[in-house]
Design a protein around this motif. Structure first.
Motif, PDB file in Angstrom:
ATOM      1  N   ILE A  62       6.959 -53.942 -42.675  1.00  0.00           N
ATOM      2  CA  ILE A  62       6.418 -52.819 -43.443  1.00  0.00           C
ATOM      3  C   ILE A  62       4.950 -53.091 -43.745  1.00  0.00           C
ATOM      4  O   ILE A  62       4.599 -54.113 -44.336  1.00  0.00           O
ATOM      5  N   VAL A  63       4.090 -52.149 -43.338  1.00  0.00           N
ATOM      6  CA  VAL A  63       2.651 -52.298 -43.540  1.00  0.00           C
ATOM      7  C   VAL A  63       2.055 -50.961 -43.962  1.00  0.00           C
ATOM      8  O   VAL A  63       2.701 -49.918 -43.897  1.00  0.00           O
ATOM      9  N   GLY A  64       0.776 -50.993 -44.360  1.00  0.00           N
ATOM     10  CA  GLY A  64       0.031 -49.777 -44.643  1.00  0.00           C
ATOM     11  C   GLY A  64      -0.853 -49.411 -43.465  1.00  0.00           C
ATOM     12  O   GLY A  64      -1.126 -50.249 -42.590  1.00  0.00           O
ATOM     13  N   ALA A  65      -1.317 -48.169 -43.441  1.00  0.00           N
ATOM     14  CA  ALA A  65      -2.152 -47.703 -42.333  1.00  0.00           C
ATOM     15  C   ALA A  65      -3.434 -48.521 -42.207  1.00  0.00           C
ATOM     16  O   ALA A  65      -3.954 -48.706 -41.106  1.00  0.00           O
ATOM     17  N   ASP A  66      -3.948 -49.021 -43.329  1.00  0.00           N
ATOM     18  CA  ASP A  66      -5.157 -49.832 -43.275  1.00  0.00           C
ATOM     19  C   ASP A  66      -4.927 -51.114 -42.493  1.00  0.00           C
ATOM     20  O   ASP A  66      -5.832 -51.622 -41.816  1.00  0.00           O
ATOM     21  N   VAL A  67      -3.709 -51.643 -42.533  1.00  0.00           N
ATOM     22  CA  VAL A  67      -3.368 -52.860 -41.788  1.00  0.00           C
ATOM     23  C   VAL A  67      -3.324 -52.578 -40.289  1.00  0.00           C
ATOM     24  O   VAL A  67      -3.804 -53.374 -39.479  1.00  0.00           O
ATOM     25  N   VAL A  68      -2.761 -51.419 -39.919  1.00  0.00           N
ATOM     26  CA  VAL A  68      -2.640 -51.077 -38.506  1.00  0.00           C
ATOM     27  C   VAL A  68      -4.009 -51.008 -37.842  1.00  0.00           C
ATOM     28  O   VAL A  68      -4.177 -51.383 -36.676  1.00  0.00           O
ATOM     29  N   ALA A  69      -5.006 -50.546 -38.597  1.00  0.00           N
ATOM     30  CA  ALA A  69      -6.348 -50.411 -38.040  1.00  0.00           C
ATOM     31  C   ALA A  69      -6.901 -51.739 -37.532  1.00  0.00           C
ATOM     32  O   ALA A  69      -7.760 -51.763 -36.649  1.00  0.00           O
ATOM     33  N   ASP A  70      -6.385 -52.859 -38.056  1.00  0.00           N
ATOM     34  CA  ASP A  70      -6.886 -54.182 -37.659  1.00  0.00           C
ATOM     35  C   ASP A  70      -5.800 -55.086 -37.082  1.00  0.00           C
ATOM     36  O   ASP A  70      -6.032 -56.276 -36.884  1.00  0.00           O
ATOM     37  N   ILE A  71      -4.636 -54.538 -36.780  1.00  0.00           N
ATOM     38  CA  ILE A  71      -3.490 -55.391 -36.480  1.00  0.00           C
ATOM     39  C   ILE A  71      -3.650 -56.190 -35.182  1.00  0.00           C
ATOM     40  O   ILE A  71      -3.117 -57.286 -35.054  1.00  0.00           O
ATOM     41  N   ASN A  72      -4.416 -55.662 -34.245  1.00  0.00           N
ATOM     42  CA  ASN A  72      -4.569 -56.381 -32.985  1.00  0.00           C
ATOM     43  C   ASN A  72      -5.473 -57.608 -33.110  1.00  0.00           C
ATOM     44  O   ASN A  72      -5.575 -58.397 -32.168  1.00  0.00           O
ATOM     45  N   SER A  73      -6.102 -57.762 -34.271  1.00  0.00           N
ATOM     46  CA  SER A  73      -6.910 -58.961 -34.513  1.00  0.00           C
ATOM     47  C   SER A  73      -6.114 -60.050 -35.228  1.00  0.00           C
ATOM     48  O   SER A  73      -6.645 -61.130 -35.496  1.00  0.00           O
ATOM     49  N   TRP A  74      -4.849 -59.779 -35.542  1.00  0.00           N
ATOM     50  CA  TRP A  74      -4.018 -60.776 -36.213  1.00  0.00           C
ATOM     51  C   TRP A  74      -3.825 -62.003 -35.326  1.00  0.00           C
ATOM     52  O   TRP A  74      -3.869 -61.910 -34.090  1.00  0.00           O
TER      53      TRP A  74
ATOM     54  N   GLU B 278      -3.921 -41.650 -33.338  1.00  0.00           N
ATOM     55  CA  GLU B 278      -4.884 -42.684 -32.956  1.00  0.00           C
ATOM     56  C   GLU B 278      -4.369 -44.070 -33.312  1.00  0.00           C
ATOM     57  O   GLU B 278      -4.494 -45.019 -32.526  1.00  0.00           O
ATOM     58  N   LEU B 279      -3.758 -44.193 -34.498  1.00  0.00           N
ATOM     59  CA  LEU B 279      -3.231 -45.489 -34.917  1.00  0.00           C
ATOM     60  C   LEU B 279      -2.000 -45.881 -34.104  1.00  0.00           C
ATOM     61  O   LEU B 279      -1.805 -47.064 -33.803  1.00  0.00           O
ATOM     62  N   ILE B 280      -1.173 -44.902 -33.747  1.00  0.00           N
ATOM     63  CA  ILE B 280      -0.014 -45.173 -32.886  1.00  0.00           C
ATOM     64  C   ILE B 280      -0.484 -45.738 -31.549  1.00  0.00           C
ATOM     65  O   ILE B 280       0.076 -46.712 -31.024  1.00  0.00           O
ATOM     66  N   GLN B 281      -1.542 -45.141 -30.982  1.00  0.00           N
ATOM     67  CA  GLN B 281      -2.066 -45.614 -29.703  1.00  0.00           C
ATOM     68  C   GLN B 281      -2.677 -46.999 -29.846  1.00  0.00           C
ATOM     69  O   GLN B 281      -2.498 -47.875 -28.987  1.00  0.00           O
ATOM     70  N   LEU B 282      -3.380 -47.224 -30.967  1.00  0.00           N
ATOM     71  CA  LEU B 282      -3.972 -48.532 -31.222  1.00  0.00           C
ATOM     72  C   LEU B 282      -2.893 -49.611 -31.281  1.00  0.00           C
ATOM     73  O   LEU B 282      -3.026 -50.690 -30.705  1.00  0.00           O
ATOM     74  N   ALA B 283      -1.808 -49.306 -31.985  1.00  0.00           N
ATOM     75  CA  ALA B 283      -0.702 -50.247 -32.077  1.00  0.00           C
ATOM     76  C   ALA B 283      -0.053 -50.472 -30.714  1.00  0.00           C
ATOM     77  O   ALA B 283       0.262 -51.607 -30.338  1.00  0.00           O
ATOM     78  N   ALA B 284       0.147 -49.386 -29.970  1.00  0.00           N
ATOM     79  CA  ALA B 284       0.766 -49.487 -28.651  1.00  0.00           C
ATOM     80  C   ALA B 284      -0.072 -50.349 -27.712  1.00  0.00           C
ATOM     81  O   ALA B 284       0.465 -51.100 -26.889  1.00  0.00           O
TER      82      ALA B 284
END
Length: 239
Positions: free
Chosen positions: A135-147, A180-186
């Motif tokens: 469970i995360v917030g949308a702000d986290v998704v914006a940077d999730i690929n840098s984790w 946009e965030l769905i695509q970023l996550a994908a």
């Protein structure tokens, strides 16, 4: 567990992830659908609890495990309340909900807390008896690929995301940017689903400021947590 003795020894044959859920997962015939909700929770507030409850209901989760961070990689340790206090505030907040629990996993770990380390520890303990939902917030998704080891995180969890207005740089990323965030996550290998929750426009930092100013946070923080904050004198302005 006694919230005033959060470091009390736990005598189990296996490492304890959740006192409430461990026996249920160990006995599970089908994988236990476990929501993992991490953060500093400094303090926990109704937005956190609302998101957790909506996620539990919407995705038919068997339980939500709140994991207060030990040393977050993005914060100075001096800026965060003690592990004991953050754990206790969460524990009293969820005490009446049998489908919520609080884990000391990250607080008992040496060094900086990374999500991948937490997820690996959970999978090592429960193996295939759990299906994990992060469970995360949308702000986290914006940077999730840098984790740290983001692709491995993606392989271990389904990402479920709470809607919120966020600012990334000079750009506002809100509910109108979901695709946009769905695509970023994908792009990072994540499966992302949205939590159908209300937008709760409060933050822990704002509530800390209100408490320091002597303003009421009633109805924004659970009553039991408010009592703990008063008893311990947390967030009081110094001088």
């Amino acid at each position: 567990m006694n919230p005033n003795n959060w470091e009390e020894p736990l005598q189990h044959a296996h490492p304890v992830i959740s006192q409430r859920f461990d026996p249920l997962i160990d006995a599970a015939v089908t994988p236990f659908r476990l929501g993992v909700f991490g953060g500093t929770f400094d303090p926990v507030h109704i937005g956190h609890l609302h998101i957790a409850e909506r996620a539990r209901e919407q995705f038919a989760l068997d339980g939500i495990l709140f994991i207060p961070s030990g040393i977050p990689p993005w914060k100075d340790r001096s800026e965060v309340s003690s592990a004991k206090d953050r754990h206790a505030m969460l524990l009293v907040a969820v005490a009446g909900n049998q489908q919520f629990d609080v884990s000391r996993l990250e607080m008992q770990r040496e060094g900086v807390s990374y999500t991948i380390d937490t997820l690996r520890a959970i999978k090592q303990r429960y193996e295939d008896r759990v299906e994990l939902f992060l469970i995360v917030g949308a702000d986290v998704v914006a940077d999730i690929n840098s984790w740290k080891e983001a692709k491995e995180v993606a392989a271990l969890v389904t990402l479920i995301c709470a809607r919120r207005e966020i600012v990334k740089g000079s750009e506002t990323v809100g509910v109108n940017k979901e695709e946009e965030l769905i695509q970023l996550a994908a792009d990072g290998g994540f499966t992302l689903c949205w939590i159908d929750s209300a937008l709760v426009g409060i933050s822990s930092s704002e509530l800390r400021q209100w408490i320091a100013e002597g303003r009421s946070v009633h109805y924004l923080i659970p009553d039991a947590t408010c009592s703990y904050i008063r008893e311990q004198g947390l967030y009081q302005r110094q001088g």
